[in-house]
Write a protein that holds these residues in place. Sequence first.
Motif, PDB file in Angstrom:
ATOM      1  N   ASP A  24       0.903  -1.117  -0.025  1.00 29.57           N
ATOM      2  CA  ASP A  24      -0.062   0.056   0.104  1.00 29.57           C
ATOM      3  C   ASP A  24       0.743   1.319   0.037  1.00 29.57           C
ATOM      4  O   ASP A  24       0.222   2.258   0.274  1.00 29.57           O
ATOM      5  CB  ASP A  24      -0.946   0.059   1.294  1.00 29.57           C
ATOM      6  N   VAL A  39      -0.858   4.218  -1.573  1.00 32.24           N
ATOM      7  CA  VAL A  39      -1.519   3.672  -2.905  1.00 32.24           C
ATOM      8  C   VAL A  39      -2.546   2.762  -2.751  1.00 32.24           C
ATOM      9  O   VAL A  39      -2.386   1.693  -2.155  1.00 32.24           O
ATOM     10  CB  VAL A  39      -0.453   3.362  -3.728  1.00 32.24           C
ATOM     11  N   GLU A  40      -3.747   2.845  -3.401  1.00 36.53           N
ATOM     12  CA  GLU A  40      -4.479   1.615  -3.980  1.00 36.53           C
ATOM     13  C   GLU A  40      -3.729   1.084  -5.142  1.00 36.53           C
ATOM     14  O   GLU A  40      -3.393   1.641  -6.078  1.00 36.53           O
ATOM     15  CB  GLU A  40      -6.011   2.217  -4.373  1.00 36.53           C
ATOM     16  N   ALA A  42      -4.310  -1.242  -8.529  1.00 36.47           N
ATOM     17  CA  ALA A  42      -5.075  -1.647  -9.592  1.00 36.47           C
ATOM     18  C   ALA A  42      -4.179  -2.634 -10.556  1.00 36.47           C
ATOM     19  O   ALA A  42      -3.531  -2.031 -11.236  1.00 36.47           O
ATOM     20  CB  ALA A  42      -5.548  -0.399 -10.529  1.00 36.47           C
ATOM     21  N   GLU A  47     -10.241  -3.424 -11.974  1.00 32.68           N
ATOM     22  CA  GLU A  47      -9.701  -2.470 -11.218  1.00 32.68           C
ATOM     23  C   GLU A  47      -8.962  -1.463 -11.928  1.00 32.68           C
ATOM     24  O   GLU A  47      -9.162   0.144 -11.915  1.00 32.68           O
ATOM     25  CB  GLU A  47      -8.505  -2.752 -10.199  1.00 32.68           C
ATOM     26  N   LEU A  52      -9.686   5.833 -10.744  1.00 33.62           N
ATOM     27  CA  LEU A  52      -9.883   6.891  -9.775  1.00 33.62           C
ATOM     28  C   LEU A  52     -11.300   7.494 -10.314  1.00 33.62           C
ATOM     29  O   LEU A  52     -11.515   8.678  -9.887  1.00 33.62           O
ATOM     30  CB  LEU A  52      -8.920   7.840  -9.620  1.00 33.62           C
ATOM     31  N   MET A  64      -3.008   5.986  -6.725  1.00 32.92           N
ATOM     32  CA  MET A  64      -3.218   5.070  -7.301  1.00 32.92           C
ATOM     33  C   MET A  64      -2.246   4.268  -8.262  1.00 32.92           C
ATOM     34  O   MET A  64      -1.549   4.918  -9.165  1.00 32.92           O
ATOM     35  CB  MET A  64      -4.609   4.742  -8.084  1.00 32.92           C
TER      36      MET A  64
END
Length: 154
Positions: A24, A39-40, A42, A47, A52, A64
Amino acid sequence: MIGRAAAVLCVLAQGALAQECRDDTVYLKGDWGQARFAVEIADDDAERAQGLMHREHMASSAGMLFVYQRPQRLSFWMRNTLIPLDLIFVDHTGTVRKIHHSARPLDETPIPGGPDALTHVLEINGGLAKAMGISVGTVLRHPTFFNQVAEWAC
């Protein structure tokens, strides 16, 4: 406002080298200094397609990270994305190859990553890369970069 946020991020990130790699968190370093973003990830088609979209704000220390399993030419757009974003295109070694600054919200014009084969794209708030000095040649540290080829391995 972004300049102040960038300064705060740089100060907070001075210990980034000592931090352990986490899914993360993305660390960046270059001649300009160091930074850390929560961060997220994808990393699958669903995803990456959502990205976003539909978000009205994002913290200045957030982003992200789009992860692809094989190097390829990448192109993004801002469909249904409500906030301006900097798109940081990264190769398999974790090296920034291109930055698209302040992509316009809701714009469906393709944003190509350039001629290089890429494996990652980091999206952060628009204007932040320029305010912090993030540039081509900056390196990223994250577990999705394989230690054998990464410029800044975990």
